[in-house]
Write an enzyme that holds these catalytic residues in place. Structure first.
Site, short mmCIF file in Angstrom:
data_model
loop_
_atom_site.label_atom_id
_atom_site.label_comp_id
_atom_site.label_asym_id
_atom_site.label_seq_id
_atom_site.Cartn_x
_atom_site.Cartn_y
_atom_site.Cartn_z
N CYS A 45 41.37 13.81 -0.75
CA CYS A 45 42.58 13.48 -1.50
C CYS A 45 43.15 14.75 -2.16
O CYS A 45 42.49 15.78 -2.19
CB CYS A 45 42.27 12.43 -2.55
SG CYS A 45 40.75 12.78 -3.43
N CYS A 83 41.06 11.27 -7.37
CA CYS A 83 40.03 11.57 -6.39
C CYS A 83 38.76 10.82 -6.78
O CYS A 83 38.29 10.95 -7.90
CB CYS A 83 39.76 13.07 -6.40
SG CYS A 83 39.81 13.79 -4.78
N CYS A 95 38.26 9.21 0.54
CA CYS A 95 39.54 9.26 -0.15
C CYS A 95 39.76 7.91 -0.82
O CYS A 95 38.81 7.12 -0.92
CB CYS A 95 40.69 9.64 0.79
SG CYS A 95 41.05 8.44 2.05
#
Length: 159
Positions: A79, A87, A7
């Protein structure tokens, strides 16, 4: 097989994923987590939640995808692009899948509302990881197309 949970900040969702995966994974499977812009600090509420579930986070830290201890075979982004998050796109010859989960560390509200958001993120990630580990992994390791299809399907589960 190494699974990278990725993430942006590597402080909450990817940490939860790494810890839960390693807690449940069979021998030969290992998770790591990283961020494209790591915060450098793990989220205290995520750490407390994992501890309350009996899941160790010893030795875990917020790190950049530039500092990985192993090359991943599978990259799972966690994400939420729809929420305006960027992302990270991991480059390299790896199998990639997306399991977007709302970031509980951004929830504002009462302590109960914040705790509920962390529980929900944990529940979704754990259900997806359990589904991942329930696959015929030895069989699917050799069939990247089928493995990606299964991982993409798992990414739509809501826990």
């Amino acid at each position: 097989m190494n699974v990278l949970f990725l993430c942006t900040g590597n402080s909450c969702r990817s940490l939860i994923s790494e810890a839960v995966f390693n807690h449940l994974a069979p021998a030969g499977w290992h998770a790591i987590s990283a961020g494209s812009q790591p915060t450098g600090k793990l989220n205290d509420k995520a750490l407390a939640l994992l501890a309350s579930k009996g899941i160790s986070t010893e030795g875990y830290y917020s790190k950049s995808w530039d500092d990985l201890p192993a090359t991943p075979d599978i990259v799972v982004t966690v994400c939420v692009c729809a929420a305006g998050e960027t992302c990270p796109a991991y480059l390299g010859p790896v199998l990639r899948t997306h399991w977007g989960v709302e970031d509980p560390s951004h929830v504002a509200g009462s302590e109960d509302e914040i705790n509920a958001a962390f529980e929900q993120a944990y529940r979704i990630l754990r259900a997806r990881i359990e589904a991942f580990l329930a696959l015929a992994l030895d069989e699917l390791k050799g069939d990247r197309v089928r493995l990606k299809t299964e991982l993409d399907r798992i990414g739509t589960m809501q826990g």
